[in-house]
Design a protein around this motif. Structure first.
Motif, PDB file in Angstrom:
ATOM      1  N   TYR A 106       0.839  -1.214   0.000  1.00  0.00           N
ATOM      2  CA  TYR A 106       0.000   0.000   0.000  1.00  0.00           C
ATOM      3  C   TYR A 106       0.868   1.255   0.000  1.00  0.00           C
ATOM      4  O   TYR A 106       0.609   2.197  -0.753  1.00  0.00           O
ATOM      5  CB  TYR A 106      -0.897  -0.016   1.239  1.00  0.00           C
ATOM      6  N   ALA A 107       1.909   1.259   0.838  1.00  0.00           N
ATOM      7  CA  ALA A 107       2.768   2.438   0.927  1.00  0.00           C
ATOM      8  C   ALA A 107       3.508   2.693  -0.378  1.00  0.00           C
ATOM      9  O   ALA A 107       3.655   3.843  -0.818  1.00  0.00           O
ATOM     10  CB  ALA A 107       3.755   2.282   2.078  1.00  0.00           C
ATOM     11  N   MET A 108       3.980   1.621  -1.020  1.00  0.00           N
ATOM     12  CA  MET A 108       4.755   1.759  -2.253  1.00  0.00           C
ATOM     13  C   MET A 108       3.882   1.737  -3.499  1.00  0.00           C
ATOM     14  O   MET A 108       4.381   1.890  -4.622  1.00  0.00           O
ATOM     15  CB  MET A 108       5.799   0.648  -2.331  1.00  0.00           C
ATOM     16  N   ASN A 109       2.577   1.497  -3.299  1.00  0.00           N
ATOM     17  CA  ASN A 109       1.595   1.551  -4.389  1.00  0.00           C
ATOM     18  C   ASN A 109       1.885   0.523  -5.490  1.00  0.00           C
ATOM     19  O   ASN A 109       1.666   0.793  -6.679  1.00  0.00           O
ATOM     20  CB  ASN A 109       1.527   2.961  -4.987  1.00  0.00           C
ATOM     21  N   HIS A 110       2.366  -0.666  -5.088  1.00  0.00           N
ATOM     22  CA  HIS A 110       2.573  -1.734  -6.066  1.00  0.00           C
ATOM     23  C   HIS A 110       2.632  -3.072  -5.324  1.00  0.00           C
ATOM     24  O   HIS A 110       3.338  -3.195  -4.319  1.00  0.00           O
ATOM     25  CB  HIS A 110       3.871  -1.524  -6.851  1.00  0.00           C
ATOM     26  N   PRO A 111       1.915  -4.084  -5.820  1.00  0.00           N
ATOM     27  CA  PRO A 111       1.851  -5.368  -5.101  1.00  0.00           C
ATOM     28  C   PRO A 111       3.185  -6.105  -5.021  1.00  0.00           C
ATOM     29  O   PRO A 111       3.375  -6.944  -4.142  1.00  0.00           O
ATOM     30  CB  PRO A 111       0.823  -6.173  -5.909  1.00  0.00           C
ATOM     31  N   VAL A 112       4.129  -5.818  -5.954  1.00  0.00           N
ATOM     32  CA  VAL A 112       5.389  -6.540  -5.942  1.00  0.00           C
ATOM     33  C   VAL A 112       6.164  -6.295  -4.654  1.00  0.00           C
ATOM     34  O   VAL A 112       6.906  -7.173  -4.179  1.00  0.00           O
ATOM     35  CB  VAL A 112       6.251  -6.147  -7.168  1.00  0.00           C
ATOM     36  N   PHE A 113       5.981  -5.121  -4.051  1.00  0.00           N
ATOM     37  CA  PHE A 113       6.686  -4.828  -2.797  1.00  0.00           C
ATOM     38  C   PHE A 113       6.157  -5.691  -1.654  1.00  0.00           C
ATOM     39  O   PHE A 113       6.899  -6.032  -0.733  1.00  0.00           O
ATOM     40  CB  PHE A 113       6.561  -3.336  -2.468  1.00  0.00           C
ATOM     41  N   GLY A 114       4.889  -6.046  -1.736  1.00  0.00           N
ATOM     42  CA  GLY A 114       4.348  -6.966  -0.745  1.00  0.00           C
ATOM     43  C   GLY A 114       4.966  -8.349  -0.862  1.00  0.00           C
ATOM     44  O   GLY A 114       5.263  -8.996   0.147  1.00  0.00           O
ATOM     45  N   LYS A 115       5.204  -8.793  -2.104  1.00  0.00           N
ATOM     46  CA  LYS A 115       5.842 -10.095  -2.321  1.00  0.00           C
ATOM     47  C   LYS A 115       7.269 -10.097  -1.780  1.00  0.00           C
ATOM     48  O   LYS A 115       7.718 -11.079  -1.171  1.00  0.00           O
ATOM     49  CB  LYS A 115       5.856 -10.431  -3.810  1.00  0.00           C
ATOM     50  N   LEU A 116       7.981  -8.992  -2.004  1.00  0.00           N
ATOM     51  CA  LEU A 116       9.350  -8.905  -1.499  1.00  0.00           C
ATOM     52  C   LEU A 116       9.369  -8.957   0.032  1.00  0.00           C
ATOM     53  O   LEU A 116      10.269  -9.560   0.630  1.00  0.00           O
ATOM     54  CB  LEU A 116      10.003  -7.610  -1.990  1.00  0.00           C
ATOM     55  N   MET A 117       8.371  -8.332   0.654  1.00  0.00           N
ATOM     56  CA  MET A 117       8.315  -8.353   2.116  1.00  0.00           C
ATOM     57  C   MET A 117       8.019  -9.755   2.638  1.00  0.00           C
ATOM     58  O   MET A 117       8.500 -10.150   3.703  1.00  0.00           O
ATOM     59  CB  MET A 117       7.256  -7.358   2.609  1.00  0.00           C
ATOM     60  N   ILE A 118       7.237 -10.529   1.889  1.00  0.00           N
ATOM     61  CA  ILE A 118       6.968 -11.912   2.289  1.00  0.00           C
ATOM     62  C   ILE A 118       8.264 -12.727   2.275  1.00  0.00           C
ATOM     63  O   ILE A 118       8.518 -13.541   3.168  1.00  0.00           O
ATOM     64  CB  ILE A 118       5.914 -12.538   1.353  1.00  0.00           C
TER      65      ILE A 118
END
Length: 306
Positions: A106-118
């Protein structure tokens, strides 16, 4: 893992909003739920004293490393809490997905950043598992060597010098446990947290008892204001015990009490077995098996050649 945490914090600071942190306090239920799991998180730090025999540094420095690691971990947790609080509003943080990943995306406005955090979170889980398996197997090995558990746990592999039986047992349990599902993992965490608090409570009592009964005992690391620290440790552990009891706000569930009872019964069985199998073991021999010649008390020296 470290880079993931740093980027997560910076993303919240740069892309987030302070308004997402309001309200800062909504009630005690969430606070109590987190507090109940905290003792289980501290089990990881027990790996340091449990693996002390493997460390090639002075014992007094091991104590300092332990204290420093706890302080650094606390600082890291606080920074991650600040990061997720800044990254996304409450409805994103409490969604059905993965809060950290969803907040970063949400903060970075792109779902790929969520995958990286996982991926970063998985690295954190793996390092925790590595630590737990070292600590748990060292405890089983130490108790097996001290003739407090079946002798097979006290043997090491002839080539790799590792406690084979302990590693196989702990590895099998940890590999199978996740297959029971998310709910069962919460049960394990809460029940083991209660057991951890009981252990901390007994250690704090033993700490004060030794200072009184054996003031001349060799202490590689002398705790400043030891009596006060011991009393505070007992009070804190007692408070946590109250939280888990039926009269407390975070009482364990019946299935969690069943797990605790099962561990107690298993401990009693192993105690009876060791007393029967090793009835001739003297306190001097057991202290030598636990601590070796260097750290056994002078008046309890045991001749291993006898």
């Amino acid at each position: 893992m470290a880079l993931g945490g740093v980027f997560f914090l910076l993303g919240g600071i740069v892309k987030g909003d302070v308004s997402f942190m309001v309200p800062t306090f909504t009630g005690t239920s969430g606070l109590v739920a987190v507090i109940l799991m905290v003792p289980a998180m501290f089990v990881g730090f027990d790996v340091i004293p449990q693996a002390a025999e493997e460390m090639n540094i002075p014992l007094n420095k091991i104590a300092k490393v332990l204290i420093l690691s706890i302080c650094l971990a606390a600082a890291w947790y606080i920074l991650m809490i600040i990061g997720i609080s800044l990254s996304a509003p409450q409805d994103v943080r409490v969604g059905d997905g993965i809060p950290v990943a969803d907040s970063f995306a949400y903060a970075m406005n792109h779902p790929v950043f969520g995958k990286l955090m996982i991926i970063a979170a998985m690295c954190g889980i793996l390092t925790s598992w590595n630590g737990f398996i070292v600590g748990a197997t060292r405890v089983l090995f130490g108790m097996g060597r001290a003739k407090m558990l079946p002798a097979t746990f006290g043997r090491v592999h002839p080539k790799y010098q590792t406690p084979t039986a302990a590693i196989i047992l702990v590895g099998a349990i940890t590999a199978l446990s996740p297959l029971l599902g998310k709910t069962s993992l919460v049960w394990f965490v809460d029940a083991s947290a209660f057991g951890t608090v009981v252990a901390y409570f007994m250690v704090a009592l033993s700490f004060l008892a030794l200072r009184r009964k054996e003031p001349g005992l060799a202490r590689p690391y002398l705790v400043p204001a030891g009596t006060l620290v011991g009393i505070l440790a007992i009070l804190v552990a007692g408070f946590f015990l109250y939280l888990y009891l039926p009269i407390g706000p975070g009482a364990l569930l019946p299935v969690e009490w069943a797990l605790v009872l099962g561990w107690i019964v298993l401990g009693i069985v192993f105690f009876i077995q060791s007393q029967s199998a090793y009835k001739d073991v003297t306190p001097e021999e057991r202290e030598y098996l636990l601590f070796g010649d260097q750290y056994s008390r002078p008046h309890l020296k045991w001749d291993r050649k006898a």
